[in-house]
Design a protein around this motif. Structure first.
Motif, PDB file in Angstrom:
ATOM      1  N   ILE A 160       0.850  -1.185   0.000  1.00  0.00           N
ATOM      2  CA  ILE A 160       0.000   0.000   0.000  1.00  0.00           C
ATOM      3  C   ILE A 160       0.888   1.238   0.000  1.00  0.00           C
ATOM      4  CG2 ILE A 160      -1.939  -1.103   1.181  1.00  0.00           C
ATOM      5  CD1 ILE A 160      -1.083   0.469   3.714  1.00  0.00           C
ATOM      6  N   ALA A 161       0.343   2.319  -0.517  1.00  0.00           N
ATOM      7  CA  ALA A 161       1.019   3.604  -0.440  1.00  0.00           C
ATOM      8  C   ALA A 161       0.456   4.302   0.790  1.00  0.00           C
ATOM      9  CB  ALA A 161       0.769   4.425  -1.692  1.00  0.00           C
ATOM     10  N   ASP A 162       1.333   4.652   1.708  1.00  0.00           N
ATOM     11  CA  ASP A 162       0.957   5.350   2.939  1.00  0.00           C
ATOM     12  C   ASP A 162       1.553   6.746   2.849  1.00  0.00           C
ATOM     13  OD1 ASP A 162       0.626   6.374   5.476  1.00  0.00           O
ATOM     14  OD2 ASP A 162       1.447   4.651   6.528  1.00  0.00           O
ATOM     15  N   GLY A 163       0.694   7.709   2.472  1.00  0.00           N
ATOM     16  CA  GLY A 163       1.180   9.070   2.283  1.00  0.00           C
ATOM     17  C   GLY A 163       2.220   9.156   1.184  1.00  0.00           C
ATOM     18  N   GLY A 164       2.094   8.294   0.166  1.00  0.00           N
ATOM     19  CA  GLY A 164       3.017   8.322  -0.961  1.00  0.00           C
ATOM     20  C   GLY A 164       4.190   7.360  -0.811  1.00  0.00           C
ATOM     21  N   ARG A 165       4.398   6.814   0.384  1.00  0.00           N
ATOM     22  CA  ARG A 165       5.503   5.885   0.631  1.00  0.00           C
ATOM     23  C   ARG A 165       4.971   4.460   0.575  1.00  0.00           C
ATOM     24  NH1 ARG A 165       7.621   3.625   5.517  1.00  0.00           N
ATOM     25  NH2 ARG A 165       5.820   4.529   6.560  1.00  0.00           N
ATOM     26  N   GLU A 166       5.609   3.610  -0.237  1.00  0.00           N
ATOM     27  CA  GLU A 166       5.126   2.233  -0.370  1.00  0.00           C
ATOM     28  C   GLU A 166       5.559   1.367   0.803  1.00  0.00           C
ATOM     29  OE1 GLU A 166       5.698   0.357  -4.139  1.00  0.00           O
ATOM     30  OE2 GLU A 166       4.541   1.897  -5.192  1.00  0.00           O
ATOM     31  N   VAL A 167       4.587   0.634   1.343  1.00  0.00           N
ATOM     32  CA  VAL A 167       4.816  -0.236   2.486  1.00  0.00           C
ATOM     33  C   VAL A 167       4.245  -1.610   2.144  1.00  0.00           C
ATOM     34  CG1 VAL A 167       4.372  -0.568   4.959  1.00  0.00           C
ATOM     35  CG2 VAL A 167       4.448   1.743   4.026  1.00  0.00           C
ATOM     36  N   SER A 168       5.015  -2.661   2.432  1.00  0.00           N
ATOM     37  CA  SER A 168       4.485  -3.998   2.186  1.00  0.00           C
ATOM     38  C   SER A 168       4.101  -4.646   3.511  1.00  0.00           C
ATOM     39  CB  SER A 168       5.502  -4.865   1.438  1.00  0.00           C
ATOM     40  OG  SER A 168       6.654  -5.044   2.229  1.00  0.00           O
ATOM     41  N   CYS A 169       3.125  -5.531   3.441  1.00  0.00           N
ATOM     42  CA  CYS A 169       2.659  -6.209   4.637  1.00  0.00           C
ATOM     43  C   CYS A 169       2.090  -7.548   4.229  1.00  0.00           C
ATOM     44  CB  CYS A 169       1.604  -5.370   5.359  1.00  0.00           C
ATOM     45  SG  CYS A 169       0.216  -4.842   4.316  1.00  0.00           S
ATOM     46  N   GLU A 170       2.096  -8.495   5.156  1.00  0.00           N
ATOM     47  CA  GLU A 170       1.447  -9.773   4.891  1.00  0.00           C
ATOM     48  C   GLU A 170       0.967 -10.364   6.195  1.00  0.00           C
ATOM     49  OE1 GLU A 170       4.085 -13.284   3.843  1.00  0.00           O
ATOM     50  OE2 GLU A 170       5.347 -11.602   3.213  1.00  0.00           O
ATOM     51  N   ALA A 171      -0.040 -11.224   6.079  1.00  0.00           N
ATOM     52  CA  ALA A 171      -0.600 -11.877   7.258  1.00  0.00           C
ATOM     53  C   ALA A 171      -1.339 -13.125   6.829  1.00  0.00           C
ATOM     54  CB  ALA A 171      -1.552 -10.930   8.002  1.00  0.00           C
ATOM     55  N   LYS A 172      -1.514 -14.022   7.795  1.00  0.00           N
ATOM     56  CA  LYS A 172      -2.350 -15.203   7.597  1.00  0.00           C
ATOM     57  C   LYS A 172      -3.681 -14.940   8.272  1.00  0.00           C
ATOM     58  CE  LYS A 172       1.442 -18.444   7.205  1.00  0.00           C
ATOM     59  NZ  LYS A 172       2.052 -19.702   7.674  1.00  0.00           N
ATOM     60  N   ALA A 229      -7.209 -12.411   6.166  1.00  0.00           N
ATOM     61  CA  ALA A 229      -5.761 -12.209   6.054  1.00  0.00           C
ATOM     62  C   ALA A 229      -5.445 -10.819   5.503  1.00  0.00           C
ATOM     63  CB  ALA A 229      -5.158 -13.290   5.154  1.00  0.00           C
ATOM     64  N   THR A 230      -6.238 -10.371   4.534  1.00  0.00           N
ATOM     65  CA  THR A 230      -6.042  -9.032   3.949  1.00  0.00           C
ATOM     66  C   THR A 230      -6.229  -7.949   5.004  1.00  0.00           C
ATOM     67  OG1 THR A 230      -6.722  -9.762   1.747  1.00  0.00           O
ATOM     68  CG2 THR A 230      -6.949  -7.415   2.217  1.00  0.00           C
ATOM     69  N   PHE A 231      -7.312  -8.039   5.784  1.00  0.00           N
ATOM     70  CA  PHE A 231      -7.567  -7.044   6.819  1.00  0.00           C
ATOM     71  C   PHE A 231      -6.478  -7.065   7.884  1.00  0.00           C
ATOM     72  CE2 PHE A 231     -12.498  -7.017   6.145  1.00  0.00           C
ATOM     73  CZ  PHE A 231     -12.310  -6.467   4.892  1.00  0.00           C
ATOM     74  N   LYS A 232      -6.025  -8.262   8.279  1.00  0.00           N
ATOM     75  CA  LYS A 232      -4.957  -8.379   9.281  1.00  0.00           C
ATOM     76  C   LYS A 232      -3.648  -7.786   8.763  1.00  0.00           C
ATOM     77  CE  LYS A 232      -6.718 -12.234  11.984  1.00  0.00           C
ATOM     78  NZ  LYS A 232      -6.740 -13.684  12.190  1.00  0.00           N
ATOM     79  N   ALA A 233      -3.354  -8.018   7.472  1.00  0.00           N
ATOM     80  CA  ALA A 233      -2.148  -7.457   6.877  1.00  0.00           C
ATOM     81  C   ALA A 233      -2.207  -5.931   6.884  1.00  0.00           C
ATOM     82  CB  ALA A 233      -1.969  -7.980   5.447  1.00  0.00           C
ATOM     83  N   LEU A 234      -3.360  -5.375   6.500  1.00  0.00           N
ATOM     84  CA  LEU A 234      -3.521  -3.916   6.501  1.00  0.00           C
ATOM     85  C   LEU A 234      -3.347  -3.345   7.903  1.00  0.00           C
ATOM     86  CD1 LEU A 234      -6.504  -3.510   4.014  1.00  0.00           C
ATOM     87  CD2 LEU A 234      -4.152  -2.734   3.677  1.00  0.00           C
ATOM     88  N   GLU A 235      -3.981  -3.982   8.878  1.00  0.00           N
ATOM     89  CA  GLU A 235      -3.871  -3.498  10.259  1.00  0.00           C
ATOM     90  C   GLU A 235      -2.440  -3.594  10.798  1.00  0.00           C
ATOM     91  OE1 GLU A 235      -5.576  -1.790  12.466  1.00  0.00           O
ATOM     92  OE2 GLU A 235      -7.222  -1.533  11.079  1.00  0.00           O
ATOM     93  N   SER A 236      -1.656  -4.558  10.274  1.00  0.00           N
ATOM     94  CA  SER A 236      -0.283  -4.720  10.751  1.00  0.00           C
ATOM     95  C   SER A 236       0.581  -3.503  10.440  1.00  0.00           C
ATOM     96  CB  SER A 236       0.358  -5.986  10.169  1.00  0.00           C
ATOM     97  OG  SER A 236       0.704  -5.807   8.806  1.00  0.00           O
ATOM     98  N   VAL A 237       0.227  -2.749   9.394  1.00  0.00           N
ATOM     99  CA  VAL A 237       0.991  -1.536   9.075  1.00  0.00           C
ATOM    100  C   VAL A 237       0.253  -0.258   9.458  1.00  0.00           C
ATOM    101  CG1 VAL A 237       2.434  -2.524   7.260  1.00  0.00           C
ATOM    102  CG2 VAL A 237       0.240  -1.516   6.657  1.00  0.00           C
TER     103      VAL A 237
END
Length: 126
Positions: free
Chosen positions: A27-39, A46-54
Protein backbone atom coordinates in the motif's frame (compact mmCIF):
# COMPACT_ATOMS: atom_id res chain seq x y z
CA UNK A 1 -10.86 15.87 -3.42
CA UNK A 2 -8.25 15.43 -0.73
CA UNK A 3 -5.40 13.05 -1.47
CA UNK A 4 -6.05 9.72 0.18
CA UNK A 5 -3.67 8.68 2.95
CA UNK A 6 -3.74 5.01 1.93
CA UNK A 7 -3.89 3.54 -1.57
CA UNK A 8 -3.74 -0.07 -2.73
CA UNK A 9 -0.69 -0.72 -4.93
CA UNK A 10 -0.83 -4.51 -5.16
CA UNK A 11 -2.51 -7.48 -3.52
CA UNK A 12 -1.72 -11.18 -3.59
CA UNK A 13 -4.09 -13.52 -1.76
CA UNK A 14 -3.52 -17.25 -1.59
CA UNK A 15 -5.83 -20.08 -0.60
CA UNK A 16 -5.01 -23.75 -0.92
CA UNK A 17 -6.55 -26.87 0.57
CA UNK A 18 -4.76 -27.78 3.79
CA UNK A 19 -2.81 -24.51 3.91
CA UNK A 20 -3.54 -21.43 6.01
CA UNK A 21 -4.76 -18.58 3.75
CA UNK A 22 -2.49 -15.57 3.50
CA UNK A 23 -2.44 -12.15 1.88
CA UNK A 24 0.50 -9.98 0.85
CA UNK A 25 -0.14 -6.33 0.04
CA UNK A 26 1.72 -3.23 -0.94
CA UNK A 27 0.00 0.00 0.00
CA UNK A 28 1.02 3.60 -0.44
CA UNK A 29 0.96 5.35 2.94
CA UNK A 30 1.18 9.07 2.28
CA UNK A 31 3.02 8.32 -0.96
CA UNK A 32 5.50 5.88 0.63
CA UNK A 33 5.13 2.23 -0.37
CA UNK A 34 4.82 -0.24 2.49
CA UNK A 35 4.48 -4.00 2.19
CA UNK A 36 2.66 -6.21 4.64
CA UNK A 37 1.45 -9.77 4.89
CA UNK A 38 -0.60 -11.88 7.26
CA UNK A 39 -2.35 -15.20 7.60
CA UNK A 40 -6.02 -15.46 8.44
CA UNK A 41 -9.16 -17.57 8.53
CA UNK A 42 -9.64 -16.76 4.83
CA UNK A 43 -8.18 -14.41 2.21
CA UNK A 44 -10.33 -11.45 3.32
CA UNK A 45 -9.44 -11.94 7.00
CA UNK A 46 -5.76 -12.21 6.05
CA UNK A 47 -6.04 -9.03 3.95
CA UNK A 48 -7.57 -7.04 6.82
CA UNK A 49 -4.96 -8.38 9.28
CA UNK A 50 -2.15 -7.46 6.88
CA UNK A 51 -3.52 -3.92 6.50
CA UNK A 52 -3.87 -3.50 10.26
CA UNK A 53 -0.28 -4.72 10.75
CA UNK A 54 0.99 -1.54 9.07
CA UNK A 55 -1.84 0.92 9.73
CA UNK A 56 -2.58 -0.02 13.36
CA UNK A 57 -5.85 1.94 13.29
CA UNK A 58 -7.16 0.41 16.50
CA UNK A 59 -10.59 0.32 14.86
CA UNK A 60 -12.98 -2.58 15.30
CA UNK A 61 -14.65 -4.22 12.30
CA UNK A 62 -18.37 -4.41 13.13
CA UNK A 63 -19.88 -5.11 9.70
CA UNK A 64 -18.74 -6.90 6.56
CA UNK A 65 -21.24 -7.16 3.73
CA UNK A 66 -20.98 -8.28 0.09
CA UNK A 67 -23.53 -7.49 -2.62
CA UNK A 68 -23.30 -8.24 -6.31
CA UNK A 69 -23.79 -5.17 -8.47
CA UNK A 70 -24.20 -7.04 -11.76
CA UNK A 71 -25.22 -10.59 -12.72
CA UNK A 72 -23.10 -13.50 -13.86
CA UNK A 73 -19.75 -15.04 -12.98
CA UNK A 74 -17.91 -11.87 -14.05
CA UNK A 75 -20.12 -9.68 -11.86
CA UNK A 76 -18.87 -6.74 -9.85
CA UNK A 77 -19.03 -7.34 -6.13
CA UNK A 78 -19.52 -4.40 -3.81
CA UNK A 79 -18.16 -4.76 -0.30
CA UNK A 80 -19.18 -2.59 2.64
CA UNK A 81 -17.17 -2.54 5.85
CA UNK A 82 -18.08 -0.65 9.00
CA UNK A 83 -15.38 0.25 11.50
CA UNK A 84 -15.83 1.78 14.93
CA UNK A 85 -13.24 3.68 16.90
CA UNK A 86 -13.71 5.91 19.94
CA UNK A 87 -17.47 6.02 19.41
CA UNK A 88 -17.14 6.97 15.74
CA UNK A 89 -18.69 4.84 12.99
CA UNK A 90 -16.98 4.76 9.61
CA UNK A 91 -18.35 3.04 6.50
CA UNK A 92 -16.07 2.02 3.64
CA UNK A 93 -17.15 0.77 0.22
CA UNK A 94 -15.16 -0.97 -2.50
CA UNK A 95 -16.13 -2.70 -5.74
CA UNK A 96 -14.27 -5.14 -7.94
CA UNK A 97 -14.86 -8.37 -9.87
CA UNK A 98 -12.69 -10.00 -7.17
CA UNK A 99 -14.18 -9.98 -3.67
CA UNK A 100 -10.77 -9.91 -1.96
CA UNK A 101 -9.79 -6.82 -3.96
CA UNK A 102 -13.19 -5.23 -3.28
CA UNK A 103 -12.72 -5.99 0.43
CA UNK A 104 -9.26 -4.38 0.50
CA UNK A 105 -10.62 -1.30 -1.29
CA UNK A 106 -13.52 -1.04 1.16
CA UNK A 107 -11.26 -1.35 4.21
CA UNK A 108 -8.83 1.24 2.82
CA UNK A 109 -11.77 3.53 2.02
CA UNK A 110 -12.84 3.34 5.67
CA UNK A 111 -9.25 3.85 6.90
CA UNK A 112 -8.91 6.93 4.69
CA UNK A 113 -12.08 8.39 6.21
CA UNK A 114 -10.71 7.57 9.66
CA UNK A 115 -7.41 9.30 8.79
CA UNK A 116 -9.29 12.43 7.68
CA UNK A 117 -10.53 12.64 11.25
CA UNK A 118 -12.91 15.27 12.44
CA UNK A 119 -14.01 16.50 9.00
CA UNK A 120 -16.43 13.59 9.01
CA UNK A 121 -20.03 13.62 10.15
CA UNK A 122 -20.03 11.47 13.31
CA UNK A 123 -23.72 10.63 12.82
CA UNK A 124 -23.49 9.07 9.36
CA UNK A 125 -19.87 7.93 9.19
CA UNK A 126 -19.52 9.50 5.75
Amino acid sequence: PALEQYQLVSLTAHIETGEEPYARLIIADGGREVSCEAKGAGPVDATFKALESVVSSGAELVLYSVNNVTEGTDSQGEVTVRLTKDGRVINGIGADTDIVFASAKAYLNALNKLAQGERMNPQTGN
